[in-house]
Scaffold this motif. Sequence first.
Motif, PDB file in Angstrom:
ATOM      1  N   ALA A 193     -13.882 -77.488  43.451  1.00  0.00           N
ATOM      2  CA  ALA A 193     -13.478 -78.117  44.712  1.00  0.00           C
ATOM      3  C   ALA A 193     -12.587 -77.187  45.522  1.00  0.00           C
ATOM      4  N   GLU A 194     -11.659 -76.527  44.854  1.00  0.00           N
ATOM      5  CA  GLU A 194     -10.766 -75.600  45.553  1.00  0.00           C
ATOM      6  C   GLU A 194     -11.547 -74.407  46.100  1.00  0.00           C
ATOM      7  N   MET A 195     -12.497 -73.915  45.300  1.00  0.00           N
ATOM      8  CA  MET A 195     -13.322 -72.789  45.738  1.00  0.00           C
ATOM      9  C   MET A 195     -14.125 -73.160  46.983  1.00  0.00           C
ATOM     10  N   VAL A 196     -14.738 -74.349  46.954  1.00  0.00           N
ATOM     11  CA  VAL A 196     -15.539 -74.811  48.092  1.00  0.00           C
ATOM     12  C   VAL A 196     -14.645 -74.992  49.317  1.00  0.00           C
ATOM     13  N   SER A 197     -13.513 -75.641  49.128  1.00  0.00           N
ATOM     14  CA  SER A 197     -12.599 -75.896  50.240  1.00  0.00           C
ATOM     15  C   SER A 197     -12.117 -74.598  50.880  1.00  0.00           C
ATOM     16  N   ALA A 244     -15.493 -78.396  59.209  1.00  0.00           N
ATOM     17  CA  ALA A 244     -14.876 -79.722  59.101  1.00  0.00           C
ATOM     18  C   ALA A 244     -14.851 -80.221  57.673  1.00  0.00           C
ATOM     19  N   GLY A 245     -15.797 -79.769  56.852  1.00  0.00           N
ATOM     20  CA  GLY A 245     -15.885 -80.243  55.468  1.00  0.00           C
ATOM     21  C   GLY A 245     -14.915 -79.560  54.525  1.00  0.00           C
ATOM     22  N   ALA A 246     -13.933 -78.840  55.054  1.00  0.00           N
ATOM     23  CA  ALA A 246     -12.997 -78.111  54.191  1.00  0.00           C
ATOM     24  C   ALA A 246     -11.892 -78.998  53.628  1.00  0.00           C
ATOM     25  N   ASP A 247     -11.860 -80.281  54.043  1.00  0.00           N
ATOM     26  CA  ASP A 247     -10.805 -81.153  53.517  1.00  0.00           C
ATOM     27  C   ASP A 247     -10.980 -81.369  52.023  1.00  0.00           C
ATOM     28  N   GLY A 248      -9.890 -81.641  51.345  1.00  0.00           N
ATOM     29  CA  GLY A 248      -9.903 -81.764  49.889  1.00  0.00           C
ATOM     30  C   GLY A 248     -10.821 -82.855  49.369  1.00  0.00           C
ATOM     31  N   PHE A 249     -10.891 -83.983  50.078  1.00  0.00           N
ATOM     32  CA  PHE A 249     -11.716 -85.092  49.609  1.00  0.00           C
ATOM     33  C   PHE A 249     -13.186 -84.713  49.553  1.00  0.00           C
ATOM     34  N   SER A 250     -13.695 -84.151  50.627  1.00  0.00           N
ATOM     35  CA  SER A 250     -15.114 -83.788  50.686  1.00  0.00           C
ATOM     36  C   SER A 250     -15.456 -82.724  49.645  1.00  0.00           C
TER      37      SER A 250
END
Length: 201
Positions: free
Chosen positions: A137-141, A150-156
């Motif tokens: 998740a951290e890597m993707v964010s 816009a999808g860089a938020d932690g939830f997504s």
Amino acid sequence: MSRRAQTDSGETKRSLVASATKEFAECGYEGASLRQICSKAGVTTGALYFFFTSKEDLFKSVVSPLMSKLPSILASWIEHDIAVICDEEGEPTNVEALPDGLAELMKEYPLVPKIVLSNRDNPVVKEFLDEKVDEIAEMVSNRLARKNAAGADGFSSHLFATMSADAFIQILANDEGLHMVAGHLAGFSTFVRGGLRAALQ
């Protein structure tokens, strides 16, 4: 301890782990019986507690050889597709090939993905998967943030990582041949890349 005693001891432990693997696959963690495991392994419960402190300790010995390596394979697979989409580097996941090291793990531990899938909420499984999900998740964010997506938020990002991990385990647990697994993973990889493209828009 003599070499013969060490050999016998090692064989007893391997027999217990093999018996436990079948029992956990058939009955799940909660339904598995230590008495049945010992009976099928041809040892006493005393022998089991010589090697393992508890049912959870035995369960960990069953799943940890695969689970200690599988999340890293998943992370490398996801990172590859992130690079394809975000950095335009390399080619999409090869339909004909499994991620490096996965075929060997599946051949050596064919029942473990099924055990992991049916015991996803077990503390041992959660410890292995949740830690890697957080890393993915951290890597993707971070990757999406560099693109101001816009999808860089932690939830997504965490939702994406959790879905990827669960899908990965479910595909491996389907008791299909390696070629079919490769095809399913490639199909899911297409889905992953579509989600990443959408997040970047």
